[in-house]
Design an enzyme around this catalytic site. Structure first.
Site, PDB file in Angstrom:
ATOM      1  N   GLY A   1       0.782  -1.239   0.000  1.00  0.00           N
ATOM      2  CA  GLY A   1       0.000   0.000   0.000  1.00  0.00           C
ATOM      3  C   GLY A   1       0.807   1.277   0.000  1.00  0.00           C
TER       4      GLY A   1
ATOM      5  N   LYS B   1       3.821  17.307  -4.738  1.00  0.00           N
ATOM      6  CA  LYS B   1       4.017  17.630  -3.321  1.00  0.00           C
ATOM      7  C   LYS B   1       4.876  18.871  -3.139  1.00  0.00           C
ATOM      8  CE  LYS B   1       3.432  12.855  -1.740  1.00  0.00           C
ATOM      9  NZ  LYS B   1       4.089  11.659  -1.156  1.00  0.00           N
TER      10      LYS B   1
END
Length: 816
Positions: free
Chosen positions: A665, A683
């Site tokens: 994940g 980001k």
């Protein structure tokens, strides 16, 4: 002597009448009783409906009449022994024959006069009282039927009642001095005028009947029995957390009943005030409950605000124009016209500039008021000194009520702030000099939300209800739901936050429950009861719920869903998201979302856009807000890339490490987003914008380590094939770093207004060295931290930490 009154809901069936009898017997153990009865539940509405149908020549009234006659006859057969039924059956049938004659007259004349309406509407109380009187005789109680039409004298015009107290009190004194019984059965609501013509005391007038008798006989208290435990802090049908008030004053009761609290008919208090007769509001079905006591003082009530109420059957009338300014007598003319039309003004506001007057009137009187005012000011309107009266519909009045409000500062501010924070617009405001009532006009669609918002603000244990609507219930979303369930009690006990999930959606189905979705079985509920997912319908449902403190939570990476943020924020619905697309979109869109959040009082939080659960954005915002200047940012911002390069040592193929990162994940569903550096570029772009720079994604310099062919692959399967093919290139990159005693880190940097991302070789002494697992690290070089940067470091990827970051943003909104 006790005066008792029982409403229609207490008499809706023979079983309920038997329950009423038990309550009356209890009072008879102490003293004699005068009991006032309403019509059987729903009968008065039927009587008036039949009159309206007959006036329209609609023969359906006959069917309703037959049904009501049978209902009363059935009640007689169930309540009274067969041997005692003959007389009352004959009497009731006679009353219905008279009713039928009246309706036939209305039908033939095609006209329903006020006089006929009053005569017809009073039959319900007469019928119920006659039957109940016979019932008490059948159970051997010394009872006597009293025809209140022979005792109460009033003038009634358009539901506005004036009682002739001199004649009425004399009649009541005379009757009860001459007649003796343990129990007197009195029909409520009905009376006669000075000429002996049947009249009524207005809808809800049975309360008034009881009060008139109590005032005339000077008793100590009146008991009003209904279907609720007294008067409530707010309408319990609209506000689940409302509770009954033990003690309130006459003035508070008057304000609450006038503004829509239907437990008590407003004129009821008039005969009782001067004599200080207490009113006890009790529940027929729970007579042991304390209920509410209405008396001269409410000192036992410790709260500043006693109740919150509303009226929704109103319309606003507004008149404005320069011709009103400084003109003596204009207001006098305005209100005199309304007086002549017999129109009651519910609320008044006038600007100090005298440029406008705004009033609220009953909805069914608005057109009449407009016509009369426009006609009276026809000359001024023609000269354009004032504008024609404007009517605004779909509005309601909400009001705070309380005797102690006048001795406490800031209540208005708290009221309007709470409403504003929930996107409830106020159209008009009124507050009397007594400060016992603060009223505001709002949109009718916002009434439930407003009542609950104000009740939470003024009455509930300092706690706050947060309503969540969550889209994306996969890896991150399921972890978030588990965390919410686990911390449910802690949040309520420690933070006074009650968090409810009212909506869930994945890519296929969506589920809504206004009472809250059970988080123990949300998966099964979504699968079994969910409807087809739709982003538009999801938003419409959230908006339709129109609840306070709503948050839309986006746990996806979907650009389509991020496109809906503006709709949520524009409706004062906060947004919490880990989806980076909106904040890394065109700068105009990013700025628009910030502006919408400020304009509509919503929160837009996206801490998890950078560093999952790490407080990176919050730290940066605090630095900027406190006046520090950002000179440089260096960061490892991809937990997935950090995981990959921390685990790749050329002993196992590169693509296998990437597969492992996917399985655990750490990557997006499409791993190219991570490995291409696009995710890191987004980001650092977000951090640049939070630093005050106006940059676009295309402005971020990107140094790719993947082949162009793999970056352009159309499926994950093809992507992994190409990674396997390019294994030799990855080995060379790794061996180059090892030869220099360095580590590979994918680094983002912002300096001098420019940003870049790319793979770098980091020496052993660098702060980025030895960064383990999926950890992120950010170095803030600022005016305050020029040499030794401010460092934020920790786990920066994974469903659990991302969910915890979203959870933290939800709590941050809840604590506002």
């Amino acid at each position: 002597m006790y005066i008792l009154k029982f409403g229609g809901s207490s008499l809706a069936s023979p079983d309920r009448i038997k329950l009423v009898a038990k309550t009356i017997k209890k009072h008879l153990e102490e003293d004699s009783v005068i009991s006032v009865f309403s019509a059987f539940g729903g009968v008065t509405n039927d009587l008036l409906l039949m009159a309206e149908l007959a006036a329209k020549e609609d023969l359906n009234y006959k069917e309703i009449l037959e049904r009501n006659e049978q209902r009363h006859l059935d009640a007689i057969k169930e309540l009274i022994p067969v041997t005692a039924q003959s007389s009352i059956l004959s009497n009731v049938k006679s009353q219905f024959n008279r009713l039928e004659t009246l309706y036939e007259g209305v039908y033939l004349l095609n006209e329903l006069s006020d006089k006929t309406r009053h005569v017809i509407s009073g039959f319900g109380e007469l019928l119920s009282s006659l039957i109940i009187a016979e019932y008490f005789k059948s159970i051997k109680i010394d009872s006597k039927f009293v025809d209140s039409r022979e005792l109460i004298v009033c003038k009634n015009q358009n539901e506005k009642v004036q009682v002739n107290y001199a004649k009425t009190n004399a009649n009541l004194h005379s009757f009860f001095e001459k007649n003796k019984a343990d129990l007197f059965i009195v029909p409520g609501f009905v009376a006669k005028n000075d000429l002996g013509v049947p009249s009524t005391l207005g809808r809800g007038g049975s309360d008034f009947t009881a009060a008139i008798i109590a005032g005339a006989l000077d008793v100590k208290r009146v008991f009003i029995y209904t279907d609720v435990n007294g008067m409530f802090t707010a309408n319990p049908n609209l506000v689940p957390h409302a509770y009954s008030l033990k003690d309130i004053s006459y003035e508070e009761a008057m304000e609450l009943s006038h503004f829509g609290a239907k437990v008590l008919y407003p004129p009821t208090l008039q005969p009782l005030l001067d004599k200080n007769i207490e009113i006890h509001i009790k529940n027929t079905f729970q007579p042991e409950e304390a209920g509410t006591v209405i008396s001269k003082s409410s000192k036992k009530n410790f709260r500043w605000v006693t109740g919150i109420t509303h009226i929704d059957s109103i319309k606003l009338l507004n008149i404005e124009g320069s011709g009103m300014v400084g003109i003596p007598g204009f207001s006098k003319r305005f209100f005199e016209i309304l007086f002549q039309e017999n129109i009651n003004v519910v609320l008044i506001t006038q600007a100090s500039s005298e440029h406008s007057i705004c009033i609220a009137v009953k909805a069914d009187e608005a057109e009449q008021a407009k016509e009369a005012l426009d006609e009276a000011f026809e000359m001024e309107i023609s000269l354009k000194k004032i504008k024609p009266v404007e009517i605004e519909s779909n509005v309601a009045i909400i009001a705070l009520v309380g005797d102690r409000m006048k001795s406490h500062h800031g209540l208005s501010g708290k009221m309007f702030s709470a409403l504003g924070n929930n996107n409830i617009n106020i159209r008009a405001i009124a507050q009397g000099s007594s400060e016992r009532n603060i009223s505001a006009v709002i949109s009718k669609k916002d009434v439930t939300k407003a009542l609950n918002t104000l009740h939470e603000q003024f009455f509930e244990v300092p706690s706050k209800e947060i309503n969540l609507f969550i889209t994306g219930v996969g890896n991150v979303g399921s972890k978030l739901l588990a965390q919410l369930k686990k911390q449910e009690n802690y949040l309520l006990d420690k933070l006074r936050l009650k968090i409810r999930v009212l909506g869930l959606s994945n890519s296929r189905k969506m589920l809504f429950d206004q009472d809250g979705i059970d988080l123990n079985k949300w998966g099964d509920l979504l699968k079994k009861n969910g409807e087809t997912a739709s982003k538009e319908e999801f938003f419409k449902n959230v908006k339709k719920f129109n609840l306070r403190n709503c948050i839309f939570v986006d746990n996806t990476a979907s650009p389509e869903i991020s496109g809906w943020y503006k709709h949520y924020l524009g409706n004062s619905i906060s947004v919490v998201t880990c989806n980076k697309i909106a904040c890394a979109d065109d700068f105009e869109n990013y700025q628009n979302l910030q502006d919408l959040a400020r304009e509509y009082g919503a929160s837009f939080l996206y801490e998890t856009n950078v560093g999952a659960g790490l407080p990176i954005i919050d730290t940066l915002q605090n630095l900027v807000a406190s006046g520090d200047r950002i000179n440089k940012i260096q960061a490892v911002l991809s937990g997935s890339l950090n995981f990959v390069f921390n685990n790749y040592d050329a002993s196992e193929p590169f693509y296998k490490i990437v597969e492992k990162a996917m399985e655990e994940g750490y990557t997006e569903p499409d791993p190219k987003i991570d490995l291409s550096g696009v995710d890191v570029a987004r980001k650092i772009l977000i951090l640049a914008r939070e630093s005050g720079l106006r940059l676009e994604l295309d402005d971020i310099e990107r140094d790719d380590f993947l082949s162009e062919e793999s970056l352009n692959s159309e499926s994950n399967e093809k992507f992994f094939e190409l990674l396997e093919r390019d294994e030799s290139d990855f080995k060379k990159i790794y061996e180059s770093a090892v030869s220099k005693n360095s580590e590979l880190k994918y680094v983002a940097q912002l300096e001098d207004g420019k940003a870049k991302v790319g793979l770098q070789e980091v020496g052993a002494t660098h702060p980025f060295a030895n960064l383990s697992g999926s950890d992120n690290i950010v170095l803030f070089f600022t005016d305050r931290y020029p040499e030794q940067p401010l460092i934020v470091k920790g786990a920066g990827a994974g469903a659990e930490v991302t969910a915890s970051g979203i959870f933290a943003d939800i709590i941050r909104i809840g604590k506002k």
